[in-house]
Enzyme design. Structure first.
Site, PDB file in Angstrom:
ATOM      1  N   ASN A 117       0.826  -1.211   0.000  1.00 59.02           N
ATOM      2  CA  ASN A 117       0.000   0.000   0.000  1.00 59.02           C
ATOM      3  C   ASN A 117       0.858   1.257   0.000  1.00 59.02           C
ATOM      4  OD1 ASN A 117      -2.513  -1.065  -0.287  1.00 59.02           O
ATOM      5  ND2 ASN A 117      -2.995  -1.122   1.881  1.00 59.02           N
ATOM      6  N   CYS A 154      -7.359   2.742   3.263  1.00 61.78           N
ATOM      7  CA  CYS A 154      -6.085   2.043   3.503  1.00 61.78           C
ATOM      8  C   CYS A 154      -4.827   2.886   3.411  1.00 61.78           C
ATOM      9  CB  CYS A 154      -5.956   0.895   2.517  1.00 61.78           C
ATOM     10  SG  CYS A 154      -7.130  -0.402   2.824  1.00 61.78           S
TER      11      CYS A 154
HETATM   12  C1  UDX Z   1      -5.997   0.016  -2.053  1.00 61.21           C
HETATM   13  C2  UDX Z   1      -5.064  -0.999  -2.726  1.00 61.21           C
HETATM   14  O1  UDX Z   1      -5.073  -0.787  -4.150  1.00 61.21           O
HETATM   15  C3  UDX Z   1      -5.491  -2.419  -2.396  1.00 61.21           C
HETATM   16  O2  UDX Z   1      -4.564  -3.359  -2.943  1.00 61.21           O
HETATM   17  C4  UDX Z   1      -5.570  -2.581  -0.893  1.00 61.21           C
HETATM   18  O3  UDX Z   1      -6.051  -3.873  -0.566  1.00 61.21           O
HETATM   19  C5  UDX Z   1      -6.463  -1.532  -0.273  1.00 61.21           C
HETATM   20  O4  UDX Z   1      -6.029  -0.210  -0.659  1.00 61.21           O
HETATM   21  P1  UDX Z   1      -8.430   0.982  -2.573  1.00 61.21           P
HETATM   22  O5  UDX Z   1      -8.101   1.996  -1.539  1.00 61.21           O
HETATM   23  O6  UDX Z   1      -9.726   0.256  -2.486  1.00 61.21           O
HETATM   24  O7  UDX Z   1      -7.292  -0.148  -2.625  1.00 61.21           O
HETATM   25  O8  UDX Z   1      -8.407   1.688  -4.013  1.00 61.21           O
HETATM   26  P2  UDX Z   1      -7.248   2.099  -5.044  1.00 61.21           P
HETATM   27  O9  UDX Z   1      -7.701   1.703  -6.389  1.00 61.21           O
HETATM   28  O10 UDX Z   1      -5.916   1.639  -4.630  1.00 61.21           O
HETATM   29  O11 UDX Z   1      -7.301   3.697  -5.003  1.00 61.21           O
HETATM   30  C6  UDX Z   1      -6.888   4.426  -3.860  1.00 61.21           C
HETATM   31  C7  UDX Z   1      -6.934   5.909  -4.153  1.00 61.21           C
HETATM   32  O12 UDX Z   1      -5.915   6.283  -5.071  1.00 61.21           O
HETATM   33  C8  UDX Z   1      -8.247   6.382  -4.794  1.00 61.21           C
HETATM   34  O13 UDX Z   1      -8.634   7.608  -4.210  1.00 61.21           O
HETATM   35  C9  UDX Z   1      -7.900   6.562  -6.248  1.00 61.21           C
HETATM   36  O14 UDX Z   1      -8.712   7.488  -6.898  1.00 61.21           O
HETATM   37  C10 UDX Z   1      -6.464   7.059  -6.137  1.00 61.21           C
HETATM   38  N1  UDX Z   1      -5.662   6.821  -7.358  1.00 61.21           N
HETATM   39  C11 UDX Z   1      -5.445   5.556  -7.804  1.00 61.21           C
HETATM   40  C12 UDX Z   1      -5.095   7.916  -8.023  1.00 61.21           C
HETATM   41  O15 UDX Z   1      -5.275   9.072  -7.615  1.00 61.21           O
HETATM   42  N2  UDX Z   1      -4.332   7.692  -9.143  1.00 61.21           N
HETATM   43  C13 UDX Z   1      -4.089   6.418  -9.609  1.00 61.21           C
HETATM   44  O16 UDX Z   1      -3.373   6.296 -10.616  1.00 61.21           O
HETATM   45  C14 UDX Z   1      -4.667   5.326  -8.913  1.00 61.21           C
END
Ligand code: UDX
Ligand code: ADP
Length: 482
Positions: free
Chosen positions: A221, A273
């Site tokens: 993470n 997370c």
């Molecule tokens: C994350 C991890 O991806 C996952 O493996 C773990 O189990 C839990 O935490 P999650 O928080 O559900 O999952 O979503 P994720 O898709 O990782 O996005 C997290 C945040 O980052 C979101 O606000 C998303 O919009 C942002 N993000 C993601 C970006 O700003 N840019 C990106 O390129 C990817």
């Protein structure tokens, strides 16, 4: 028949157990929770969480080999494998406040398992926890046992919300940490491996020692969040220099060592997370006498806070340094698309920032209920960097200046500016000409997720700010922002 019980019917426990039940018809899966409304919802037509594909999986298994119940102790007592998937928020007071994980729920679950068990069990850590939590849990369980053997495993969940079901059906890897050095530990690892082997290819099931599994989850993470803060830091430089962050990300991601995923600049990352796990990592580093390592990771969160502030500052400075009394449409409130989850969503900080400058907000999100938004905005904000500080936006200001509506056209009508804070697909295909016609001029769009076609919108007449993209000529003349 093997019996599994999962304590905690949340975003992790619910979908994970539903997929185990789907893929293992010979296993009986009970998901238990202390929350009566949550369990009632899991047993109803409207599940407590929105997740694409989840309804279908639950409908196929519920009442057959998947059960949701408030009878926590009974189901734990009967289980062979107990997953613990309770919440582990950041501590808000006491030692480690602002950083350390609060293990209250975990500890009470462990004590309850010890109390009610009459047969040997494998206890599986599913919630993300600090490294060496398993050791502490092991102590609680073994000091309370009545000749019963408990084996502790760490099996962190890597699913992302919005894609939970596909992630669970086709995981990059499943990680199982256990006491590899003892025969009992090895047997427990094999038992859990056999569950996943129903659908996950063997080479994707990785077995490690307990602490490696716990740390791998925090590290994964932290690395993911770091990528976003890296690209977001570049977005500020792109705006200052005239480069385009999407082009930079594409070019950087073409390097096979870096790869193209998770390089989208945004208003900031959210979710339950990333921030929590990094703070947890920071705390562990500090406790282990590694302040340099702790500071390194702290900066990933600092850049995320900076990005959210930068967005608010950009908006205010573009609108003649005042948004007092101006209507601002907020499109999207959840922390990412395809989920109704708002935990740590950047929308909370952005909306608060705009309210502090006395804007009137009209919010629309396809999945987040109004009551949830109001709760999020009025719950005192706990500042990780200065524990103890709270939100300066009063409830009165929120009630008077926030309106929640049911579609994007209603939100944008008569608004001076539009902020896109979540990348919901529907925001890409709105009739922006119609929206423009219904707004006072100049009409602004601040795209915090890079979803709109900037050139097309500028042609319509909008003044467009899109994170990390060359600035609109209008914005270039505005005073520099922090
Ligand atoms: C994350 C991890 O991806 C996952 O493996 C773990 O189990 C839990 O935490 P999650 O928080 O559900 O999952 O979503 P994720 O898709 O990782 O996005 C997290 C945040 O980052 C979101 O606000 C998303 O919009 C942002 N993000 C993601 C970006 O700003 N840019 C990106 O390129 C990817
Ligand atoms: P996550 O995103 O990690 O799944 P959630 O907050 O969505 O976290 O879910 C955690 C769930 O655990 C909540 O529904 C909460 O009621 C439940 N819970 C917490 N402590 C206990 C406990 N001791 N026994 C049963 N359920 C618990």
């Amino acid at each position: 028949m093997v019996k599994i019980c999962c304590i905690g019917a949340g975003y992790v426990g619910g979908p994970t157990m539903a997929v185990i039940a789907l893929k293992c018809p010979s296993i009986n899966v009970a998901v238990v929770d202390i929350s009566v409304p949550r369990i009632t919802a899991w047993n109803s037509e409207t599940l407590p969480i929105y997740e694409p594909g989840l309804d279908e999986v639950v409908k196929k298994c519920r009442g057959k080999n998947l059960f949701f119940s408030n009878e926590v102790e009974k189901n734990v007592a009967e289980a062979d494998i107990v997953f613990v998937s309770v919440n582990t928020p950041t501590k808000t007071s006491g030692l480690g406040a602002g950083k350390a994980a609060d293990l209250t729920y975990w500890e009470s679950a462990a004590r309850m398992i010890a109390d009610v068990s009459k047969s040997s069990k494998i206890v599986v850590e599913k919630s993300t926890v600090p490294v060496k939590t398993a050791e502490a849990i092991e102590k609680i369980l073994t000091h309370n046992n009545k000749g019963i053997e408990f084996q502790i495993l760490s099996n962190p969940e890597f699913l992302a919300e919005g894609t939970a079901i596909t992630d669970l059906l086709n995981p990059d890897r499943v990680l199982i940490g256990g006491r590899e050095e003892t025969p009992g530990g090895l047997k427990a690892i094999q038992t859990l491996k056999d569950v996943y082997a129903h659908w996950v290819p063997e080479e994707r099931i990785l077995c490690t020692n307990l602490w490696s599994a716990e740390l791998s989850k925090l590290a994964a993470n932290a690395f993911l969040a770091q990528r976003i803060s890296s690209v977001n830091s570049m977005s500020a430089l792109c705006e200052a220099t005239g480069a385009n962050v999407s082009q930079v990300s594409y070019a950087v991601g073409k390097d096979s060592r870096i790869g193209p995923k998770f390089l989208n600049a945004s208003v900031g990352f959210g979710g339950s997370c990333f921030q929590k796990d990094i703070l947890n990592l920071v705390y562990i580093c500090e406790c282990n006498g590694l302040p340099e390592v702790a500071n390194y990771w702290k900066h990933v969160i600092k850049i995320n806070d900076y990005q959210k502030n930068r967005f608010v500052n950009r908006l205010v400075s573009s609108m003649f340094n005042t948004i007092s009394g101006k209507k601002i449409a907020i499109l999207g409130f959840s922390f990412k698309k395809d989920t109704g989850d708002t935990r740590e969503t950047p929308a909370i900080d952005v909306c608060r920032g705009l309210l502090l400058d006395r804007a009137q907000l009209i919010i629309y999100d396809p999945k987040v209920p109004e009551a949830q938004m109001m709760r999020d905005l009025s719950t005192p904000k706990f500042d990780w960097d200065q524990p103890g500080s709270t939100s300066p936006v009063s409830e009165d200001v929120i009630t008077k200046n926030v309106k929640v509506v049911h579609n994007a056209y209603e939100a944008t009508k008569d608004s001076h500016a539009i902020c896109i804070l979540t990348e919901w697909d529907e925001f890409k295909s709105l009739d922006y000409q119609k929206i423009y016609d219904n707004m006072p001029k100049p009409a602004y769009i601040f795209d915090g997720r890079n979803v709109v076609d900037v050139a097309k919108l500028r042609q319509i007449g909008f003044i467009v700010y899109s994170i990390g993209k060359p600035l609109d000529p209008w914005l270039k003349d505005m005073p520099a922002i922090a």
